[in-house]
Motif scaffolding. Structure first.
Motif, PDB file in Angstrom:
ATOM      1  N   ARG A   1      -0.932  -2.042   7.699  1.00 32.09           N
ATOM      2  CA  ARG A   1      -0.756  -0.711   8.287  1.00 32.09           C
ATOM      3  C   ARG A   1      -0.575   0.347   7.200  1.00 32.09           C
ATOM      4  O   ARG A   1      -1.124   1.451   7.292  1.00 32.09           O
ATOM      5  N   LEU A   2       0.197   0.018   6.169  1.00 28.68           N
ATOM      6  CA  LEU A   2       0.386   0.956   5.069  1.00 28.68           C
ATOM      7  C   LEU A   2      -0.921   1.203   4.332  1.00 28.68           C
ATOM      8  O   LEU A   2      -1.210   2.338   3.921  1.00 28.68           O
ATOM      9  N   PHE A   3      -1.730   0.169   4.163  1.00 33.90           N
ATOM     10  CA  PHE A   3      -3.018   0.322   3.485  1.00 33.90           C
ATOM     11  C   PHE A   3      -3.937   1.258   4.264  1.00 33.90           C
ATOM     12  O   PHE A   3      -4.543   2.174   3.692  1.00 33.90           O
ATOM     13  N   VAL A   4      -4.057   1.048   5.579  1.00 31.87           N
ATOM     14  CA  VAL A   4      -4.938   1.879   6.402  1.00 31.87           C
ATOM     15  C   VAL A   4      -4.457   3.328   6.402  1.00 31.87           C
ATOM     16  O   VAL A   4      -5.254   4.270   6.281  1.00 31.87           O
ATOM     17  N   GLU A   5      -3.153   3.535   6.523  1.00 29.20           N
ATOM     18  CA  GLU A   5      -2.611   4.896   6.531  1.00 29.20           C
ATOM     19  C   GLU A   5      -2.845   5.588   5.191  1.00 29.20           C
ATOM     20  O   GLU A   5      -3.250   6.756   5.144  1.00 29.20           O
ATOM     21  N   THR A   6      -2.602   4.893   4.086  1.00 35.79           N
ATOM     22  CA  THR A   6      -2.792   5.483   2.766  1.00 35.79           C
ATOM     23  C   THR A   6      -4.250   5.808   2.504  1.00 35.79           C
ATOM     24  O   THR A   6      -4.584   6.860   1.946  1.00 35.79           O
ATOM     25  N   LEU A   7      -5.146   4.915   2.906  1.00 36.41           N
ATOM     26  CA  LEU A   7      -6.572   5.146   2.694  1.00 36.41           C
ATOM     27  C   LEU A   7      -7.062   6.360   3.471  1.00 36.41           C
ATOM     28  O   LEU A   7      -7.836   7.172   2.950  1.00 36.41           O
ATOM     29  N   ALA A   8      -6.608   6.521   4.716  1.00 41.83           N
ATOM     30  CA  ALA A   8      -7.038   7.659   5.528  1.00 41.83           C
ATOM     31  C   ALA A   8      -6.412   8.959   5.056  1.00 41.83           C
ATOM     32  O   ALA A   8      -7.032  10.022   5.139  1.00 41.83           O
ATOM     33  N   ARG A   9      -5.196   8.915   4.551  1.00 42.29           N
ATOM     34  CA  ARG A   9      -4.486  10.128   4.142  1.00 42.29           C
ATOM     35  C   ARG A   9      -4.858  10.578   2.738  1.00 42.29           C
ATOM     36  O   ARG A   9      -5.155  11.754   2.504  1.00 42.29           O
ATOM     37  N   ASP A  10      -4.862   9.638   1.771  1.00 38.90           N
ATOM     38  CA  ASP A  10      -5.108   9.983   0.371  1.00 38.90           C
ATOM     39  C   ASP A  10      -6.564   9.823  -0.036  1.00 38.90           C
ATOM     40  O   ASP A  10      -6.954  10.292  -1.102  1.00 38.90           O
ATOM     41  N   GLY A  11      -7.358   9.130   0.773  1.00 40.26           N
ATOM     42  CA  GLY A  11      -8.738   8.877   0.403  1.00 40.26           C
ATOM     43  C   GLY A  11      -8.916   7.653  -0.466  1.00 40.26           C
ATOM     44  O   GLY A  11     -10.040   7.278  -0.795  1.00 40.26           O
ATOM     45  N   GLU A  12      -7.834   7.005  -0.854  1.00 35.90           N
ATOM     46  CA  GLU A  12      -7.889   5.800  -1.672  1.00 35.90           C
ATOM     47  C   GLU A  12      -6.565   5.070  -1.557  1.00 35.90           C
ATOM     48  O   GLU A  12      -5.522   5.674  -1.282  1.00 35.90           O
ATOM     49  N   ALA A  13      -6.613   3.771  -1.740  1.00 38.89           N
ATOM     50  CA  ALA A  13      -5.413   2.943  -1.726  1.00 38.89           C
ATOM     51  C   ALA A  13      -5.536   1.918  -2.841  1.00 38.89           C
ATOM     52  O   ALA A  13      -6.573   1.267  -2.978  1.00 38.89           O
ATOM     53  N   ILE A  14      -4.494   1.780  -3.634  1.00 41.89           N
ATOM     54  CA  ILE A  14      -4.521   0.895  -4.796  1.00 41.89           C
ATOM     55  C   ILE A  14      -3.541  -0.245  -4.566  1.00 41.89           C
ATOM     56  O   ILE A  14      -2.366  -0.018  -4.281  1.00 41.89           O
ATOM     57  N   ILE A  15      -4.034  -1.460  -4.687  1.00 42.22           N
ATOM     58  CA  ILE A  15      -3.201  -2.653  -4.546  1.00 42.22           C
ATOM     59  C   ILE A  15      -3.328  -3.476  -5.817  1.00 42.22           C
ATOM     60  O   ILE A  15      -4.429  -3.758  -6.287  1.00 42.22           O
ATOM     61  N   ARG A  16      -2.205  -3.871  -6.346  1.00 39.16           N
ATOM     62  CA  ARG A  16      -2.163  -4.687  -7.555  1.00 39.16           C
ATOM     63  C   ARG A  16      -1.723  -6.101  -7.185  1.00 39.16           C
ATOM     64  O   ARG A  16      -0.714  -6.287  -6.502  1.00 39.16           O
ATOM     65  N   PHE A  17      -2.478  -7.093  -7.626  1.00 39.15           N
ATOM     66  CA  PHE A  17      -2.138  -8.488  -7.384  1.00 39.15           C
ATOM     67  C   PHE A  17      -1.219  -8.974  -8.508  1.00 39.15           C
ATOM     68  O   PHE A  17      -1.570  -8.882  -9.689  1.00 39.15           O
ATOM     69  N   ILE A  18      -0.057  -9.481  -8.136  1.00 36.08           N
ATOM     70  CA  ILE A  18       0.917  -9.987  -9.096  1.00 36.08           C
ATOM     71  C   ILE A  18       0.885 -11.512  -9.035  1.00 36.08           C
ATOM     72  O   ILE A  18       1.320 -12.118  -8.049  1.00 36.08           O
ATOM     73  N   TYR A  19       0.348 -12.119 -10.085  1.00 34.92           N
ATOM     74  CA  TYR A  19       0.288 -13.570 -10.151  1.00 34.92           C
ATOM     75  C   TYR A  19       1.546 -14.114 -10.835  1.00 34.92           C
ATOM     76  O   TYR A  19       2.232 -13.403 -11.568  1.00 34.92           O
ATOM     77  N   ASN A  20       1.836 -15.383 -10.575  1.00 38.87           N
ATOM     78  CA  ASN A  20       3.042 -16.035 -11.107  1.00 38.87           C
ATOM     79  C   ASN A  20       4.308 -15.303 -10.665  1.00 38.87           C
ATOM     80  O   ASN A  20       5.293 -15.228 -11.413  1.00 38.87           O
ATOM     81  N   PHE A  21       4.262 -14.762  -9.451  1.00 41.67           N
ATOM     82  CA  PHE A  21       5.430 -14.067  -8.913  1.00 41.67           C
ATOM     83  C   PHE A  21       6.477 -15.091  -8.479  1.00 41.67           C
ATOM     84  O   PHE A  21       6.167 -16.249  -8.188  1.00 41.67           O
ATOM     85  N   ASN A  22       7.712 -14.648  -8.418  1.00 39.48           N
ATOM     86  CA  ASN A  22       8.819 -15.551  -8.113  1.00 39.48           C
ATOM     87  C   ASN A  22       8.939 -15.765  -6.604  1.00 39.48           C
ATOM     88  O   ASN A  22       9.876 -15.307  -5.954  1.00 39.48           O
TER      89      ASN A  22
END
Length: 219
Positions: free
Chosen positions: A127-148
């Motif tokens: 839901r946050l991704f869809v809202e950010t993409l529609a509002r800001d025109g872009e959405a950035i997600i960073r994949f964190i590997y080896n997370f705890n």
């Protein structure tokens, strides 16, 4: 003019073929005809447009309703999930194995597991991704590997504000245009000699992603 001339078919002058949009009369004096790419248009206006869209999302009831409808109808109550369809050697579905995969996915998507801050579930993140993409025109997600966590993987939402719109790097690889990493293409399109949002009209702007260069951008 004789009385029979009234019944003769009148011939109209031939009509000119063309587009009405190329009219250059005074009514079209303020209609710009400059050839500019979308990247060139965004360069001086991106930050202002994004801030104004956020202001509308906070204070305009129509925009708030639009964003709410997006989250309700695009994501829905359950969001996008995994349906495993692995098969055995004989072609039949591996029901026990598929169930293990689906249960593991649901466990990762619980609140406290899938995001770095632990505040969102997988459905909330969508839901946050869809809202950010529609509002800001872009959405950035960073994949964190080896997370705890049990799966050693989490995602992090990154604000587009930290990217420097004035950062352009066209020497070597990767090529950066307004903090966007441009891929190297062998056949036409983008290359390291002439690329970017304002230099190549035929190039498609790639998705923004956090890279080493972007993490150096000023906050």
């Amino acid at each position: 003019m004789g009385i029979l001339d009234r019944f003769r078919r009148k011939t109209s002058p031939p009509k000119r073929r063309g587009y009405a949009g190329v009219n250059t009369s005074r009514l079209f004096a303020d209609f710009s005809t400059m050839t500019r790419s979308s990247d060139a248009e965004l360069k001086p206006a991106l930050r202002v447009l994004r801030n104004r869209c956020r202001e509308l999302a906070r204070n305009d009831e129509y925009v708030r309703r639009y964003l709410g409808l997006l989250k309700t109808n695009v994501v829905g109550p359950y969001g996008v999930n995994v349906q495993a369809k692995a098969r055995n050697a004989d072609g039949s579905l591996d029901a026990p194995g598929n169930k293990i995969v689906e249960n593991a996915w649901k466990a990762w998507g619980q609140r406290g597991n899938c995001t770095v801050d632990g505040r969102l579930s997988w459905v909330d993140a969508q839901r946050l991704f869809v809202e950010t993409l529609a509002r800001d025109g872009e959405a950035i997600i960073r994949f964190i590997y080896n997370f705890n966590n049990i799966d050693s993987l989490a995602i992090e939402f990154v604000e587009a504000d930290i990217l420097d719109e004035e950062l352009n790097w066209q020497v070597g690889m990767p090529v950066l245009a307004q903090s966007v990493s441009m891929p190297q293409m062998k056949k036409g399109g983008i290359n390291n000699q002439g690329c970017g949002r304002g230099n190549n009209r035929n190039s498609a702007s790639p998705k923004r992603a956090v890279s080493t260069h972007r993490r150096k951008a000023r906050r």
